[in-house]
Design a protein around this motif. Sequence first.
Motif, short mmCIF file in Angstrom:
data_model
loop_
_atom_site.label_atom_id
_atom_site.label_comp_id
_atom_site.label_asym_id
_atom_site.label_seq_id
_atom_site.Cartn_x
_atom_site.Cartn_y
_atom_site.Cartn_z
N TYR A 1 29.11 -24.48 28.09
CA TYR A 1 29.63 -25.81 28.40
C TYR A 1 30.01 -25.86 29.89
CZ TYR A 1 30.16 -26.17 23.32
OH TYR A 1 29.94 -26.19 21.96
N SER B 1 38.35 -22.72 20.84
CA SER B 1 38.98 -23.69 21.73
C SER B 1 39.31 -23.03 23.06
CB SER B 1 40.26 -24.25 21.09
OG SER B 1 41.21 -23.21 20.90
N ILE C 1 41.36 -27.89 24.20
CA ILE C 1 40.12 -28.56 23.80
C ILE C 1 39.46 -27.70 22.73
CG2 ILE C 1 37.87 -29.40 24.55
CD1 ILE C 1 39.07 -29.75 27.34
N ALA D 1 36.34 -33.76 31.52
CA ALA D 1 35.17 -34.03 30.69
C ALA D 1 34.46 -32.71 30.40
CB ALA D 1 34.22 -34.99 31.39
N ARG E 1 27.67 -35.83 28.43
CA ARG E 1 29.12 -35.76 28.28
C ARG E 1 29.49 -35.74 26.80
NH1 ARG E 1 33.50 -39.35 31.61
NH2 ARG E 1 32.13 -38.61 33.28
N LEU E 2 30.14 -34.65 26.38
CA LEU E 2 30.44 -34.46 24.96
C LEU E 2 31.80 -35.03 24.57
CD1 LEU E 2 29.20 -30.76 24.65
CD2 LEU E 2 27.93 -32.86 24.16
N THR E 3 32.79 -34.84 25.43
CA THR E 3 34.14 -35.32 25.11
C THR E 3 34.97 -35.39 26.38
OG1 THR E 3 36.03 -35.00 23.64
CG2 THR E 3 35.13 -33.03 24.67
N GLU E 4 36.13 -36.06 26.27
CA GLU E 4 37.10 -36.13 27.37
C GLU E 4 38.49 -35.84 26.81
OE1 GLU E 4 37.24 -39.75 29.54
OE2 GLU E 4 35.37 -39.40 30.62
N ALA E 5 39.37 -35.32 27.65
CA ALA E 5 40.75 -35.07 27.24
C ALA E 5 41.64 -35.21 28.47
CB ALA E 5 40.89 -33.67 26.63
#
Length: 222
Positions: A82, A29, A73, A49, A59-63
């Motif tokens: 990444y 992480s 993350i 993102a 785009r794999l994920t957002e936070a």
Amino acid sequence: AEGLLNTASDTTNIKKVVVTINNKPVSTSIAINKIDSATSLRIGGATFAIYGDEALSDRLTEAISQPGTSLVISGLMVGETYYIKEVRAPEGYEGDDLVYKLEITSADNKTITPGNVNSGKWSASGLPVTPTGDTDLTIKNHKLSLIRLIKKDNTDGYLVGVTFRLEKLNADDTIAGNPVEMITGASGIVEFTNLLPGKYRITEIKTVPGYTLLTKPITIEL
């Protein structure tokens, strides 16, 4: 023949043992600190993102960052690269235009390099971001300000239709960027919003009939 050793293999009584070994992919992480550039307090509302490609198409994920804490993350795989981008700034703050290239060689070995994908360059200094404590990446945001002007006459009546020009100044008082012009409304008010810290000059360039212009510009430091 009698007396000769029988070398034939007899495997009928050999017990066979089958062992299955499952290799679990190693993940890690990252912790991101989103802070106010003036107070160094952690701020919330920034959306990040994570992309799997340099073109920022995968785009794999957002936070979203939360006030007073780091944004963690997880689920990032060792051996992968990444790309991290702030896609939405906190309300009232300047956004961050950089993309951060994250290379993970082991769970404890991560390199983050800032850059600009559009220019094809990674890090103006050529140096990666150095993690601090338990934080892998710290991003500072400037809080945006506004300037409000109220135009009145000598009887406290509001003047409608007066034009002001706002210019951001460099250290040597040359103009930085493009000037902005606004006209006073019904309450004699103009507002220049989303301003970064710095020095500004305001000039009254057009007034209403029967009135004179301000003789000197107004200088403001934000």
